[in-house]
Scaffold this motif. Structure first.
Motif, PDB file in Angstrom:
ATOM      1  N   VAL A   1       0.837  -1.265   0.109  1.00 38.44           N
ATOM      2  CA  VAL A   1      -0.078   0.029   0.062  1.00 38.44           C
ATOM      3  C   VAL A   1       0.902   1.201  -0.125  1.00 38.44           C
ATOM      4  O   VAL A   1       0.470   2.314  -0.674  1.00 38.44           O
ATOM      5  N   LEU A   2       2.148   1.072   0.671  1.00 38.14           N
ATOM      6  CA  LEU A   2       2.898   2.234   0.720  1.00 38.14           C
ATOM      7  C   LEU A   2       3.181   2.827  -0.514  1.00 38.14           C
ATOM      8  O   LEU A   2       3.454   4.047  -1.006  1.00 38.14           O
ATOM      9  N   GLY A   3       3.404   1.809  -1.534  1.00 40.34           N
ATOM     10  CA  GLY A   3       4.130   2.240  -3.055  1.00 40.34           C
ATOM     11  C   GLY A   3       3.010   2.888  -3.780  1.00 40.34           C
ATOM     12  O   GLY A   3       3.233   3.505  -4.695  1.00 40.34           O
ATOM     13  N   LYS A   4       1.610   3.014  -3.171  1.00 39.78           N
ATOM     14  CA  LYS A   4       0.342   3.539  -4.060  1.00 39.78           C
ATOM     15  C   LYS A   4       0.209   4.822  -3.454  1.00 39.78           C
ATOM     16  O   LYS A   4      -0.745   5.734  -3.869  1.00 39.78           O
ATOM     17  N   TRP A   5       1.046   5.353  -2.431  1.00 46.04           N
ATOM     18  CA  TRP A   5       0.478   6.578  -1.750  1.00 46.04           C
ATOM     19  C   TRP A   5       0.920   7.780  -2.462  1.00 46.04           C
ATOM     20  O   TRP A   5       2.052   7.602  -3.078  1.00 46.04           O
ATOM     21  N   THR A   6       0.288   8.776  -2.291  1.00 45.70           N
ATOM     22  CA  THR A   6       0.595  10.177  -2.821  1.00 45.70           C
ATOM     23  C   THR A   6       1.943  10.618  -2.157  1.00 45.70           C
ATOM     24  O   THR A   6       2.195  10.142  -1.268  1.00 45.70           O
ATOM     25  N   ASP A   7       2.623  11.714  -2.888  1.00 45.31           N
ATOM     26  CA  ASP A   7       3.819  12.405  -2.379  1.00 45.31           C
ATOM     27  C   ASP A   7       3.508  12.982  -1.147  1.00 45.31           C
ATOM     28  O   ASP A   7       2.308  13.682  -0.790  1.00 45.31           O
ATOM     29  N   ILE A   8       4.236  13.040  -0.002  1.00 41.35           N
ATOM     30  CA  ILE A   8       4.007  13.370   1.355  1.00 41.35           C
ATOM     31  C   ILE A   8       5.095  14.601   1.310  1.00 41.35           C
ATOM     32  O   ILE A   8       5.873  14.881   0.885  1.00 41.35           O
ATOM     33  N   ASP A   9       4.460  15.185   2.598  1.00 45.17           N
ATOM     34  CA  ASP A   9       5.264  16.404   2.721  1.00 45.17           C
ATOM     35  C   ASP A   9       6.732  16.077   3.772  1.00 45.17           C
ATOM     36  O   ASP A   9       6.827  14.852   4.121  1.00 45.17           O
ATOM     37  N   VAL A  10       7.629  17.052   3.731  1.00 48.25           N
ATOM     38  CA  VAL A  10       8.735  16.688   4.565  1.00 48.25           C
ATOM     39  C   VAL A  10       8.854  16.475   6.066  1.00 48.25           C
ATOM     40  O   VAL A  10       9.410  15.704   6.610  1.00 48.25           O
ATOM     41  N   ASP A  11       7.743  17.026   6.512  1.00 43.42           N
ATOM     42  CA  ASP A  11       7.426  17.105   7.964  1.00 43.42           C
ATOM     43  C   ASP A  11       7.099  15.592   8.175  1.00 43.42           C
ATOM     44  O   ASP A  11       7.492  14.949   9.253  1.00 43.42           O
TER      45      ASP A  11
END
Length: 922
Positions: free
Chosen positions: A439-449
């Motif tokens: 599921v992690l591989g399908k996640w959208t880009d996250i913020d740096v924090d």
């Protein structure tokens, strides 16, 4: 009660010792007929001579188990009596003894024929077991008479069959009393023994010449008594020869008893007594068990506990039973008693019922085929949005974790949901963790924090950490530099083996990433190198040897990778030249700090040292990038601008010429750990960056600080004057007068340039809010600085996170001098100052997750004020944000803090006291 002085056994670190003095008593020799029936008895040493050679072994037992190996006396040949007079030291300390400790003392005879209980050619002559603590739990001391059980080895059990002290036997009331006729000599010897005991304990005054006479007379009387007792025994033996059958029976029983060893269930003590001596202490020694302090429940939450099914729970409530009172309750005859049972699993282990419930719930959504199409309704969507708004320190409940797992595919489009999803996964379940990685591989880009949060100490899954590192790879060098200090600390939570022979890049995706970025940028490489060097230099117990080895490997791999790149060898030489340059400054700084000269002489010594051509500081060729700021290249020192400040550490101000033709003054200090100041300046720089992204430029001027070791570092010198220094020259509105002197404008507000006053108001607002959030303490007029162009800033961050050496310290430092320079509390400029404070506080609250995650990465950084309570450091910063309040409520709370501080009398008194103390020191 009378005062009673005593010592506890857990503080007694000396080894257990005992002196084997002598063996008293004798027995009639065996009959010739007995020796004929049992020929093996004639080879035993004690049957051949009443003074045969014996040796003694002593062993400590407890709980019916031996605690130590036996210790034995040296060989000694006896003539008239068996006297060893030898101290034996056992390999255990008094502090480690349980209350039921015993000394198992065995006397060993010699027999080439062996026998029952024999150890080689040694057979037990007799044994005795002496408790080390009496019935009152006091340690025995002084001389002790121990009953010896013939032909038996001391057993040392809790229910010992060979007790040294005989207990009182119960008498049967149904039987007539038995009249025991005691020998007068024996009674006199017992009386003398009691007197000797009192004399030994100091209860009878000592008279040396008279004591020696008494001792010799007592020894003679004891020998005569034993001889007479032995003679009477022989006479009884000879008189009993007429009764042959009984004699044969007795001899056989005696022989069998001597050969039986430990088979007899209830042996009787013999006529032998072993005299021993235990050490004496100045005070009675009372048993006290060593109590280990329970570890905090939070210490058990490490690695993957926060993102797994384990969650911290409040400590269990103490239930009171009959006869057990609370802390404030009292009861007649008992007083106040409280029993607490500490169970760490209550706070750090999952409830089996909850664990089974979770498995049942998640088994419905394990395959994920139907979950991909699940979408929450309006009510569930609101619940999910509430969960997504939680701060990084919030602990998810089992129901919230189950809800996130159920809608995990729907949440892949929400970048703020990733950290919550990772926390909801049970990473101990292989099937669940495998699906979570997919599921992690399908996640959208996250913020740096959020990426920084995934690199914290509570996330140890390598796939999760690699995902966070991949997000950091999209940041440019300037952004990465803002978090580099924390990323170097995050290497402690990677799975890096301290064993040699392994490259850290193979074990850690974060180490591989940082090294790759550092070798391609001089600025990143410069700071990365010095951050790692400080960790290598930290040899305290808090750092740990394994972390030192890991950082040594990281430094080695960085240098190895650096020389492979174009121009890498020159960069490596530059870093080594910086280290030599730092070493030169450290040497002269240490010399002047240890000297007892005046400040002027110390300054002259530093100037002479810097001007000496041998030190190669006057001319630096080729130009050297400054470790404090590698974008600045220095070409030489300016000795005449050197100043040694009057303080306990005597920091040195040194000015350098740069390739741009400007001067760059720095402060060099030894004997002080600048890592805490370095952290605060880094956080202020980050907050300034965040505020400017919100189009709010508060004219902050965070000067640069670099710790080069655990007790030395560099600091940028900003020309300025402290409020205390300004106040000495002008008593009325000193800050405004100082700014007017440097920026006069008769047409401007308050008689100075508008830009200068605007800079002062903005910088005051920025630093007031930032120092409040960080809990900076020890604020006084000496560390509030003002530059000639109106920039206001703080210095000296030795106290943070709410710590303050002064009582009743204000939460925010807003002094009267600052407000007067704005025109007073009723002026338009002060109103504008408050507006800037509210805007800055609101902007930083929006970025609270990033700031909290940066602090969570520093909990093991050996920062003094974080090290005091590492589990509460992040919570202290979170409390200053007041995330439980709405934005309007938070602003009102901040305004109340400002108003209370402005009208408070305590800060004014503290500033006056500080001024008096500094004047007295001067």
């Amino acid at each position: 009660m009378e005062p009673f002085s005593f010592a506890s056994s857990d503080t007694l670190d000396c080894s257990v010792s005992i002196r084997i003095i002598n063996l008293e008593g004798d027995e009639a020799p065996l009959l010739f007929s007995t020796l004929i029936d049992h020929p093996e008895l004639q080879h035993i040493g004690s049957n051949q001579s009443p003074h045969s050679d014996l040796y003694v072994t002593v062993q400590v037992w407890a709980d019916s188990k031996p605690l130590t190996v036996p210790v034995q006396t040296a060989y000694k040949s006896f003539r008239s009596e068996r006297r060893w007079n030898e101290w034996l030291t056992l390999p255990v300390a008094y502090s480690a003894l349980p209350v039921n400790s015993r000394l198992a003392i065995t006397l060993w005879d010699l027999s080439p024929a062996g026998g029952s209980g024999a150890q080689g050619h040694a057979i037990p002559f007799g044994g005795t077991t002496l408790p080390l603590f009496d019935k009152d739990n006091q340690l025995h001391k002084g001389r002790q008479k121990c009953h010896v059980y013939r032909h038996r080895q001391a057993d040392g059990n809790d229910d010992s069959k060979t007790p040294a002290v005989l207990g009182k036997k119960r008498t049967d009331s149904r039987k007539p009393p038995v009249v025991v006729v005691r020998d007068k000599d024996a009674e006199e010897l017992d009386r003398m023994e009691k007197l000797f005991k009192k004399h030994e304990m100091g209860e009878i005054p000592r008279v040396d010449w008279l004591d020696q006479l008494v001792f010799r007379g007592f020894e003679k009387r004891g020998l005569q008594s034993s001889k007479s007792a032995l003679g009477k025994a022989i006479q009884r033996q000879q008189a009993s020869k007429t009764d042959v059958p009984n004699l044969e029976k007795d001899n056989k029983e005696s022989a069998s008893d001597r050969d039986a060893g430990n088979n007899s269930s209830a042996p009787a003590p013999s006529k032998f007594l072993l005299n021993v001596e235990l050490p004496r202490f100045d005070f009675p020694v009372v048993f006290a068990d060593h109590e280990y302090p329970p570890p905090p429940v939070s210490s058990l939450q490490h690695l993957s506990s926060s993102q797994s099914n384990i969650a911290l729970k409040p400590p269990p409530e103490v239930q009171f039973g009959p006869g057990i009172n609370g802390i404030d309750d009292t009861d007649e005859g008992y007083g106040s008693r409280l029993i607490r049972v500490y169970d760490p699993e209550v706070g750090a282990r999952d409830n089996p019922a909850e664990s089974k419930h979770r498995r049942l719930v998640r088994s419905q959504h394990r395959n994920g085929i139907l979950d991909k199409d699940l979408k929450p309704n309006a009510k569930v969507r609101d619940e999910l949005n509430l969960i997504m708004s939680y701060s990084p320190t919030h602990i998810l409940s089992p129901e919230e974790k189950d809800l996130i797992w159920k809608f995990r595919y729907h949440l892949t489009r929400n970048k703020k949901a990733l950290t919550k999803f990772v926390k909801s996964v049970n990473w101990q379940d292989l099937a669940e963790s495998k699906q979570a990685v997919q599921v992690l591989g399908k996640w959208t880009d996250i913020d740096v924090d959020d990426a920084l949060e995934l690199l914290g100490p509570t996330f140890d899954n390598s796939s999760v950490r690699a995902f966070a590192v991949e997000r950091l790879g999209k940041a440019d060098d300037n952004e990465l530099l803002l978090y580099l200090l924390q990323l170097v600390q995050a290497l402690k939570y990677e799975h890096i083996s301290p064993q040699s022979g392994y490259e850290v890049a193979q074990d850690s995706s974060l180490a591989r990433f940082l090294i790759a970025r550092a070798v391609n940028s001089l600025v990143l490489g410069n700071y990365f190198w010095w951050y790692v060097m400080v960790e290598c230099d930290d040899k305290t117990a808090d750092q740990g040897h394994d972390f030192q080895v890991i950082y040594d490997k990281i430094a080695y791999d960085f240098m190895t990778e650096l020389v492979k790149r174009p121009g890498g060898k020159e960069t490596r030489k530059t870093l080594l030249r910086q280290a030599e340059w730092i070493q030169m400054l450290s040497r002269i700084s240490a010399e002047i700090k240890e000297s007892n000269e005046s400040v002027s002489k110390r300054t002259d010594r530093v100037k002479h040292f810097l001007a000496d051509p041998k030190n190669e500081l006057v001319t630096i060729d080729p130009p050297l990038p400054l470790p404090l700021d590698p974008s600045v290249e220095i070409t030489g020192v300016i000795p005449e601008d050197t100043i040694v400040f009057k303080s306990s550490l005597h920091p040195i101000k040194v000015a350098f010429k740069t390739t741009s033709g400007r001067k760059y003054p720095i402060l060099f200090k030894t004997g002080d750990d600048l890592r805490q100041d370095q952290l605060v300046i880094q956080i202020i720089t980050l907050m300034d960056n965040l505020l400017q992204k919100e189009n709010l430029d508060l004219k902050l001027s965070p000067y640069k600080i670099l710790a080069t070791s655990t007790n030395a570092g560099l600091s940028q010198f900003v020309p300025s004057m402290s409020f205390q220094g300004i106040y000495k020259f002008r008593k009325t509105n000193p800050a405004l007068a100082y700014l007017k002197q440097n920026n006069p404008d008769s047409q401007g507000p308050l008689g100075l340039r508008k830009e200068t006053l605007d800079t002062f108001v903005k910088s005051c607002a920025g630093y007031c809010v930032i120092t409040y959030i960080l809990g900076v303490g020890d604020r006084h007029l000496d560390n509030l600085l003002l530059a000639p162009d109106g920039h206001f800033f703080h210095a000296d961050f030795g106290y943070i996170l709410g710590r303050d050496p002064k009582p009743f310290a204000p939460a925010m430092k807003l002094s009267k001098e600052m407000v007067d320079c704005m025109g007073g509390s009723s002026s338009e400029h002060y109103r504008q100052f408050k507006q800037y404070c509210f805007l800055a506080y609101s902007a930083l609250r929006k970025n609270s997750n990033l700031i909290l995650n940066l602090f969570s990465l520093m909990v093991d950084a050996n920062i003094p004020d974080i090290r005091l309570e590492p589990d509460k450091a992040v919570l202290k910063v979170r409390d200053r944000f007041h995330l439980e309040l709405s934005e309007e409520e938070a602003i009102r709370h901040l305004e109340r803090i400002m108003d209370d501080n402005l009208n408070a009398l305590v800060p004014v008194v503290i500033d006056k006291l500080h001024e008096l103390v500094q004047a007295f020191r001067a």
